[in-house]
Write a protein that holds these residues in place. Sequence first.
Motif, PDB file in Angstrom:
ATOM      1  N   GLY A  49      29.527   3.484  22.209  1.00  0.00           N
ATOM      2  CA  GLY A  49      29.717   2.861  23.515  1.00  0.00           C
ATOM      3  C   GLY A  49      30.441   1.527  23.434  1.00  0.00           C
ATOM      4  O   GLY A  49      30.611   0.843  24.439  1.00  0.00           O
ATOM      5  N   GLY A  50      30.827   1.122  22.238  1.00  0.00           N
ATOM      6  CA  GLY A  50      31.596  -0.107  22.083  1.00  0.00           C
ATOM      7  C   GLY A  50      30.759  -1.318  21.745  1.00  0.00           C
ATOM      8  O   GLY A  50      31.249  -2.437  21.757  1.00  0.00           O
ATOM      9  N   GLY A  51      29.485  -1.112  21.425  1.00  0.00           N
ATOM     10  CA  GLY A  51      28.607  -2.234  21.108  1.00  0.00           C
ATOM     11  C   GLY A  51      28.252  -2.285  19.636  1.00  0.00           C
ATOM     12  O   GLY A  51      28.727  -1.494  18.824  1.00  0.00           O
ATOM     13  N   THR A  52      27.379  -3.239  19.317  1.00  0.00           N
ATOM     14  CA  THR A  52      26.874  -3.404  17.959  1.00  0.00           C
ATOM     15  C   THR A  52      25.358  -3.368  18.026  1.00  0.00           C
ATOM     16  O   THR A  52      24.748  -4.089  18.822  1.00  0.00           O
ATOM     17  CB  THR A  52      27.326  -4.751  17.365  1.00  0.00           C
ATOM     18  OG1 THR A  52      28.750  -4.818  17.436  1.00  0.00           O
ATOM     19  CG2 THR A  52      26.883  -4.899  15.934  1.00  0.00           C
ATOM     20  N   ALA A  53      24.753  -2.538  17.173  1.00  0.00           N
ATOM     21  CA  ALA A  53      23.296  -2.426  17.151  1.00  0.00           C
ATOM     22  C   ALA A  53      22.716  -3.591  16.365  1.00  0.00           C
ATOM     23  O   ALA A  53      22.986  -3.747  15.179  1.00  0.00           O
ATOM     24  CB  ALA A  53      22.874  -1.106  16.537  1.00  0.00           C
ATOM     25  N   GLY A  63      29.391  -3.737  24.842  1.00  0.00           N
ATOM     26  CA  GLY A  63      29.741  -2.361  25.153  1.00  0.00           C
ATOM     27  C   GLY A  63      29.016  -1.790  26.354  1.00  0.00           C
ATOM     28  O   GLY A  63      28.465  -2.508  27.187  1.00  0.00           O
ATOM     29  N   MET A  64      28.995  -0.485  26.416  1.00  0.00           N
ATOM     30  CA  MET A  64      28.449   0.232  27.560  1.00  0.00           C
ATOM     31  C   MET A  64      26.928   0.121  27.640  1.00  0.00           C
ATOM     32  O   MET A  64      26.354   0.157  28.722  1.00  0.00           O
ATOM     33  CB  MET A  64      28.859   1.705  27.461  1.00  0.00           C
ATOM     34  CG  MET A  64      28.494   2.551  28.640  1.00  0.00           C
ATOM     35  SD  MET A  64      29.289   4.171  28.642  1.00  0.00           S
ATOM     36  CE  MET A  64      28.544   4.969  27.264  1.00  0.00           C
ATOM     37  N   TYR A  65      26.256  -0.011  26.508  1.00  0.00           N
ATOM     38  CA  TYR A  65      24.790  -0.047  26.470  1.00  0.00           C
ATOM     39  C   TYR A  65      24.248  -1.459  26.225  1.00  0.00           C
ATOM     40  O   TYR A  65      23.167  -1.630  25.687  1.00  0.00           O
ATOM     41  CB  TYR A  65      24.267   0.901  25.401  1.00  0.00           C
ATOM     42  CG  TYR A  65      24.658   2.341  25.613  1.00  0.00           C
ATOM     43  CD1 TYR A  65      24.145   3.060  26.679  1.00  0.00           C
ATOM     44  CD2 TYR A  65      25.556   2.974  24.773  1.00  0.00           C
ATOM     45  CE1 TYR A  65      24.510   4.381  26.899  1.00  0.00           C
ATOM     46  CE2 TYR A  65      25.918   4.290  24.971  1.00  0.00           C
ATOM     47  CZ  TYR A  65      25.391   4.975  26.033  1.00  0.00           C
ATOM     48  OH  TYR A  65      25.754   6.287  26.237  1.00  0.00           O
ATOM     49  N   ASP A  66      24.999  -2.465  26.603  1.00  0.00           N
ATOM     50  CA  ASP A  66      24.602  -3.854  26.375  1.00  0.00           C
ATOM     51  C   ASP A  66      23.210  -4.136  26.927  1.00  0.00           C
ATOM     52  O   ASP A  66      22.921  -3.877  28.097  1.00  0.00           O
ATOM     53  CB  ASP A  66      25.612  -4.795  27.018  1.00  0.00           C
ATOM     54  CG  ASP A  66      25.370  -6.246  26.668  1.00  0.00           C
ATOM     55  OD1 ASP A  66      24.959  -6.498  25.530  1.00  0.00           O
ATOM     56  OD2 ASP A  66      25.590  -7.118  27.523  1.00  0.00           O
ATOM     57  N   GLY A  67      22.332  -4.636  26.054  1.00  0.00           N
ATOM     58  CA  GLY A  67      20.979  -4.985  26.467  1.00  0.00           C
ATOM     59  C   GLY A  67      19.965  -3.854  26.374  1.00  0.00           C
ATOM     60  O   GLY A  67      18.776  -4.062  26.542  1.00  0.00           O
ATOM     61  N   GLN A  68      20.442  -2.640  26.084  1.00  0.00           N
ATOM     62  CA  GLN A  68      19.544  -1.498  25.956  1.00  0.00           C
ATOM     63  C   GLN A  68      18.798  -1.570  24.625  1.00  0.00           C
ATOM     64  O   GLN A  68      19.332  -2.040  23.617  1.00  0.00           O
ATOM     65  CB  GLN A  68      20.317  -0.180  26.022  1.00  0.00           C
ATOM     66  CG  GLN A  68      20.967   0.084  27.336  1.00  0.00           C
ATOM     67  CD  GLN A  68      19.952   0.432  28.408  1.00  0.00           C
ATOM     68  OE1 GLN A  68      18.964   1.067  28.173  1.00  0.00           O
ATOM     69  NE2 GLN A  68      20.221  -0.020  29.614  1.00  0.00           N
ATOM     70  N   ALA A  69      17.572  -1.076  24.622  1.00  0.00           N
ATOM     71  CA  ALA A  69      16.787  -1.022  23.391  1.00  0.00           C
ATOM     72  C   ALA A  69      17.396  -0.022  22.441  1.00  0.00           C
ATOM     73  O   ALA A  69      17.898   1.025  22.856  1.00  0.00           O
ATOM     74  CB  ALA A  69      15.356  -0.628  23.725  1.00  0.00           C
ATOM     75  N   VAL A  70      17.380  -0.342  21.155  1.00  0.00           N
ATOM     76  CA  VAL A  70      17.879   0.573  20.132  1.00  0.00           C
ATOM     77  C   VAL A  70      16.678   1.228  19.488  1.00  0.00           C
ATOM     78  O   VAL A  70      15.743   0.565  19.047  1.00  0.00           O
ATOM     79  CB  VAL A  70      18.725  -0.176  19.084  1.00  0.00           C
ATOM     80  CG1 VAL A  70      19.133   0.748  17.953  1.00  0.00           C
ATOM     81  CG2 VAL A  70      19.958  -0.774  19.747  1.00  0.00           C
TER      82      VAL A  70
END
Length: 71
Positions: A49-53, A63-70
């Motif tokens: 999604g374009g982010g970094t875990a 990215g697309m899931y910014d702020g979502q729990a991993v």
Amino acid sequence: MRIRRTFAAVIATAALAGLGLAGAATTATAAATTQAAPSAVTPSECKQGGGTADLSNNVCKGGMYDGQAVD
């Protein structure tokens, strides 16, 4: 007689055009319905999604899931 055939053709065309517009409106309504973002994403989904875990804080950054729990 010729006028009647022309008039019938105009009525038929208008009726078919009306059905086409109704079908387009239904399709647009269905396309506007979106799904909610998942409550937790995998590290690979975050990266896709374009982010970094950020595994130290278990959160996706950017990215697309910014702020979502991993997960």
